[in-house]
Design an enzyme around this catalytic site. Sequence first.
Site, PDB file in Angstrom:
ATOM      1  N   ALA A   1       0.855  -1.096   0.172  1.00  0.00           N
ATOM      2  CA  ALA A   1       0.019   0.019   0.124  1.00  0.00           C
ATOM      3  C   ALA A   1       0.980   1.215   0.083  1.00  0.00           C
ATOM      4  CB  ALA A   1      -0.894  -0.024   1.284  1.00  0.00           C
TER       5      ALA A   1
ATOM      6  N   SER B   1       1.318   4.180  -3.084  1.00  0.00           N
ATOM      7  CA  SER B   1       0.325   5.027  -3.852  1.00  0.00           C
ATOM      8  C   SER B   1      -1.458   4.855  -3.572  1.00  0.00           C
ATOM      9  CB  SER B   1       0.396   4.884  -5.172  1.00  0.00           C
ATOM     10  OG  SER B   1       1.442   5.520  -5.767  1.00  0.00           O
TER      11      SER B   1
ATOM     12  N   ARG C   1       1.911  18.613   2.542  1.00  0.00           N
ATOM     13  CA  ARG C   1       2.328  18.595   1.006  1.00  0.00           C
ATOM     14  C   ARG C   1       3.142  19.802   0.522  1.00  0.00           C
ATOM     15  NH1 ARG C   1      -1.898  14.387  -1.230  1.00  0.00           N
ATOM     16  NH2 ARG C   1      -0.741  12.482  -0.794  1.00  0.00           N
TER      17      ARG C   1
ATOM     18  N   GLU D   1       5.336  11.330   0.404  1.00  0.00           N
ATOM     19  CA  GLU D   1       4.336  12.024   0.732  1.00  0.00           C
ATOM     20  C   GLU D   1       3.313  12.124  -0.602  1.00  0.00           C
ATOM     21  OE1 GLU D   1       4.022  15.260   3.220  1.00  0.00           O
ATOM     22  OE2 GLU D   1       5.646  14.587   4.476  1.00  0.00           O
TER      23      GLU D   1
ATOM     24  N   THR E   1       3.479  10.060  -4.665  1.00  0.00           N
ATOM     25  CA  THR E   1       4.249  10.389  -5.833  1.00  0.00           C
ATOM     26  C   THR E   1       3.814  11.543  -6.744  1.00  0.00           C
ATOM     27  OG1 THR E   1       2.978   9.029  -7.216  1.00  0.00           O
ATOM     28  CG2 THR E   1       4.712   7.937  -6.017  1.00  0.00           C
TER      29      THR E   1
HETATM   30  N1  COS Z   1      -9.502  15.001   2.132  1.00  0.00           N
HETATM   31  C1  COS Z   1     -10.548  14.509   2.600  1.00  0.00           C
HETATM   32  N2  COS Z   1     -11.435  13.538   2.037  1.00  0.00           N
HETATM   33  C2  COS Z   1     -10.660  12.665   1.191  1.00  0.00           C
HETATM   34  C3  COS Z   1      -9.465  13.297   0.498  1.00  0.00           C
HETATM   35  C4  COS Z   1      -8.763  14.475   1.007  1.00  0.00           C
HETATM   36  N3  COS Z   1      -7.931  14.878   0.552  1.00  0.00           N
HETATM   37  N4  COS Z   1      -9.142  12.515  -0.419  1.00  0.00           N
HETATM   38  C5  COS Z   1      -9.933  11.271  -0.346  1.00  0.00           C
HETATM   39  N5  COS Z   1     -10.800  11.464   0.537  1.00  0.00           N
HETATM   40  C6  COS Z   1     -12.178  10.673   0.544  1.00  0.00           C
HETATM   41  C7  COS Z   1     -13.041  10.880  -0.504  1.00  0.00           C
HETATM   42  O1  COS Z   1     -13.902  11.831  -0.581  1.00  0.00           O
HETATM   43  C8  COS Z   1     -13.859   9.404  -0.382  1.00  0.00           C
HETATM   44  O2  COS Z   1     -14.721   9.468   0.635  1.00  0.00           O
HETATM   45  P1  COS Z   1     -16.227   8.726   0.480  1.00  0.00           P
HETATM   46  O3  COS Z   1     -15.845   7.402   0.922  1.00  0.00           O
HETATM   47  O4  COS Z   1     -16.975   9.340   1.263  1.00  0.00           O
HETATM   48  O5  COS Z   1     -16.512   8.981  -0.885  1.00  0.00           O
HETATM   49  C9  COS Z   1     -12.674   8.492   0.332  1.00  0.00           C
HETATM   50  O6  COS Z   1     -11.747   9.456   0.965  1.00  0.00           O
HETATM   51  C10 COS Z   1     -11.953   7.786  -0.515  1.00  0.00           C
HETATM   52  O7  COS Z   1     -11.352   8.411  -1.625  1.00  0.00           O
HETATM   53  P2  COS Z   1     -10.781   7.928  -3.052  1.00  0.00           P
HETATM   54  O8  COS Z   1     -11.932   6.941  -3.500  1.00  0.00           O
HETATM   55  O9  COS Z   1     -10.337   9.143  -3.744  1.00  0.00           O
HETATM   56  O10 COS Z   1      -9.451   7.169  -2.354  1.00  0.00           O
HETATM   57  P3  COS Z   1      -8.483   6.355  -3.445  1.00  0.00           P
HETATM   58  O11 COS Z   1      -8.537   4.963  -2.594  1.00  0.00           O
HETATM   59  O12 COS Z   1      -8.949   6.418  -4.917  1.00  0.00           O
HETATM   60  O13 COS Z   1      -7.013   7.139  -3.162  1.00  0.00           O
HETATM   61  C11 COS Z   1      -5.354   8.761  -3.516  1.00  0.00           C
HETATM   62  C12 COS Z   1      -6.992   8.420  -3.308  1.00  0.00           C
HETATM   63  C13 COS Z   1      -4.836   7.973  -4.670  1.00  0.00           C
HETATM   64  C14 COS Z   1      -5.402  10.111  -3.623  1.00  0.00           C
HETATM   65  C15 COS Z   1      -4.782   8.318  -2.117  1.00  0.00           C
HETATM   66  O14 COS Z   1      -4.690   7.022  -1.892  1.00  0.00           O
HETATM   67  C16 COS Z   1      -3.332   8.799  -1.879  1.00  0.00           C
HETATM   68  O15 COS Z   1      -3.145  10.325  -1.465  1.00  0.00           O
HETATM   69  N6  COS Z   1      -2.411   8.077  -1.960  1.00  0.00           N
HETATM   70  C17 COS Z   1      -1.127   8.399  -2.187  1.00  0.00           C
HETATM   71  C18 COS Z   1      -0.857   8.166  -0.537  1.00  0.00           C
HETATM   72  C19 COS Z   1       0.386   8.909  -0.163  1.00  0.00           C
HETATM   73  O16 COS Z   1       0.635  10.162  -0.019  1.00  0.00           O
HETATM   74  N7  COS Z   1       1.485   8.208   0.518  1.00  0.00           N
HETATM   75  C20 COS Z   1       2.625   8.864   0.964  1.00  0.00           C
HETATM   76  C21 COS Z   1       2.949   8.079   2.467  1.00  0.00           C
HETATM   77  S1  COS Z   1       2.599   8.773   3.641  1.00  0.00           S
HETATM   78  S2  COS Z   1       3.896  10.046   3.986  1.00  0.00           S
END
Ligand code: COS
Length: 388
Positions: free
Chosen positions: A132, A134, A245, A366, A368
């Site tokens: 897990a 991205s 970010r 944080e 990609t």
């Molecule tokens: N703020 C508030 N809510 C958010 C949000 C945000 N920034 N991003 C997503 N959500 C909510 C969505 O609205 C959705 O809510 P509902 O279930 O009510 O519809 C839920 O969270 C799931 O969102 P989504 O379907 O967009 O999730 P995905 O699984 O498609 O993932 C990404 C979205 C790809 C943006 C996310 O997995 C991500 O940021 N990945 C990168 C992770 C990262 O940065 N890792 C770095 C390591 S930590 S340092």
Amino acid sequence: MANVNYFLTEEQQMIVDLARQIAQEKIIPVRAKLDETEEFPWDIMKDLAQADLFGLYIPEEYGGLGGGCFENCLAVEQLAYGCIAVTTTFAASALGGYPIVMYGSDEQKQKYLPDIASGARLAAFGLTEAGAGSDAAAIKTTAVEDGDYWVLNGTKQWITSGGEAEIYTIIALTDKNKGPRGASAFIVEKGDEGFSFGKKEKKMGLRASATRELVFNDCRIPKDRLLGRRGLGFIIAMKTLDLARPGIGAIGVGLSQAALDESVIYARQRVQFGQPIISFQAIQHMLADMATQIEAARALVYAVARTIDSGEKDISKISAMAKLFPTDIAMKVTTDAVQILGGYGYMKEYPVEKMMRDAKILQIYEGTNQIQRNVIGQALNKEYARRK
Ligand code: COS
């Protein structure tokens, strides 16, 4: 010759000066050695604690300075001028602290924030796992209720300050079948039963920052360590990343500025074909692009951070922009710096090879830069769907 004026308050200018002084006096003299030995920069963390910088974003009532995203960006930009491995260690504590600031109960804030603000204890953030990255919603670590406890099982990977930090915000599944709505956030402390640390990673760059596995083996934590409420973990993680970010963008700006400074100084004194190489248009154009891109990146980070601090809530798109552009620029600027220094740039006697190695992580951690583009693209799609 005028430089862009960002109209900082006196207090903000003090933060800049203080962080810059620490970068010059404490970080730059030891950065090559820290990179070589992969030693955790505890001495510098103590200097940053003494300067009160760990408390920048923490409310005053919990021992912080009550600043915002902008003040944090100003500090990390200056620290990154010195070394981004050290800066990442500093910034990771905020990544662990933000969820407590945003979602902690008053008791949790009283218990943890003063220590994080004073730098007495480092914090860290545990979301990523082997499967897990991205796809953050694909985490497998579980937390199961057992009487007055939560029991955590699973392994977090590539956690900044793993093993060194004492306070961890961990995202774990509490309802496996609910997708992103089935995750919750917990505070786990170093020393908690069943919590240990796995292998420490060897990295291309960012070598003074500790990157390590967190292993939960029937880790029992009291019930009151749940942050916010059950099911809110994914949202807490996303909101934490939204807030953090722009800080990564600021690290990109500071690193790029350092690479530009090295390049101009070198190009002015390096003589080839009977003249300093800065007199050649090929070099001048590279430097001009570097300087212009850095200023554009800085302006973007500052504007986004100020927008966030104004109370704007829907910040995912602008926050992704503030991470994406400066970090892509940092990769380009540091690569060009090595090119301008030529053979010397490739050698360890000069700092730009480390800057180029370090820069790469900014496009990866944080979220990609491909994920940042997804976030921006999806936000545009939603915005335009609302237009008639
Ligand atoms: N703020 C508030 N809510 C958010 C949000 C945000 N920034 N991003 C997503 N959500 C909510 C969505 O609205 C959705 O809510 P509902 O279930 O009510 O519809 C839920 O969270 C799931 O969102 P989504 O379907 O967009 O999730 P995905 O699984 O498609 O993932 C990404 C979205 C790809 C943006 C996310 O997995 C991500 O940021 N990945 C990168 C992770 C990262 O940065 N890792 C770095 C390591 S930590 S340092």
